[in-house]
Design an enzyme around this catalytic site. Structure first.
Site, short mmCIF file in Angstrom:
data_model
loop_
_atom_site.label_atom_id
_atom_site.label_comp_id
_atom_site.label_asym_id
_atom_site.label_seq_id
_atom_site.Cartn_x
_atom_site.Cartn_y
_atom_site.Cartn_z
N ILE A 1 0.87 -1.17 0.00
CA ILE A 1 0.00 0.00 0.00
C ILE A 1 0.91 1.22 0.00
CG2 ILE A 1 -0.26 -0.04 2.52
CD1 ILE A 1 -3.13 1.13 2.05
N ALA A 2 0.56 2.19 -0.81
CA ALA A 2 1.37 3.40 -0.88
C ALA A 2 0.51 4.57 -1.31
CB ALA A 2 2.52 3.21 -1.88
N VAL A 3 0.92 5.74 -0.85
CA VAL A 3 0.28 6.99 -1.23
C VAL A 3 1.38 7.92 -1.71
CG1 VAL A 3 -1.02 8.98 -0.37
CG2 VAL A 3 -1.61 6.67 0.42
N GLU B 1 2.28 -6.20 6.89
CA GLU B 1 3.52 -5.90 7.61
C GLU B 1 3.93 -4.48 7.27
OE1 GLU B 1 7.33 -7.30 5.06
OE2 GLU B 1 6.24 -8.87 6.09
N ASN C 1 7.70 3.32 10.70
CA ASN C 1 6.71 4.03 9.90
C ASN C 1 5.49 4.34 10.77
OD1 ASN C 1 4.95 5.05 7.99
ND2 ASN C 1 5.45 3.49 6.46
N TYR D 1 -3.19 2.24 10.39
CA TYR D 1 -3.69 0.87 10.53
C TYR D 1 -4.38 0.66 11.88
CZ TYR D 1 -0.44 0.26 6.62
OH TYR D 1 0.23 0.38 5.43
#
Length: 149
Positions: free
Chosen positions: A76-78, A107, A112, A119
């Site tokens: 997942i990335a933004v 994970e 981070n 989450y």
């Protein structure tokens, strides 16, 4: 304007490769790895993108047959310019809606804190750590989400 969450298309490949490199640097997936994800979309992969004309973020899920109760968030990335705008939350909301009745694992690098906070806000809890998993010796935090009954 809120981005539209949609299924990734093959013509998104170059943009996803570039976004992944911007977010993960040397740990980014190669174009070949991304192409493999697209080849497996009909089998067990779901790739969702947040689209604002340009891709603002993405999530990749490993969704095995329903007989197996666990879904994995593989990536997942933004985009850096879109962080803290709700894009990650939108992607997670749509992804978790697809996981009704199943356990979801992911994970994340222990350092981070922004991602871990996101989450946790969705109900993920830490269940384990992989010591020194990432380059530079950073731990991986394994987190689990299970829909409330």
């Amino acid at each position: 304007m809120r981005p539209r969450i949609r299924a990734a298309r093959t013509d998104d490949l170059a943009e996803l490769v570039a976004l992944d490199a911007a977010c993960f640097g040397s740990a980014a997936w190669s174009e070949v790895a991304w192409a493999d994800e697209f080849d497996r979309l009909s089998e067990d992969r779901v790739v969702l993108v947040a689209d604002e004309g340009a891709i603002a973020g993405y999530v990749v899920l490993l969704v095995p047959p329903v007989v197996l109760d666990v879904v994995e968030v593989l990536r997942i990335a933004v985009a850096p310019a879109e962080r803290r705008t709700g894009v990650g939350g939108q992607l997670l909301t749509v992804a978790l809606d697809r996981c009704t009745g199943r356990t979801v694992l992911l994970e994340v690098a222990a350092g981070n804190e922004a991602a871990i906070g996101l989450y946790q806000g969705f109900g993920f809890v830490e269940i384990s750590r992989r010591s020194g998993y990432y380059a530079g010796g950073e731990d991986a935090v394994i987190m689990r989400w299970r829909e409330e009954s």
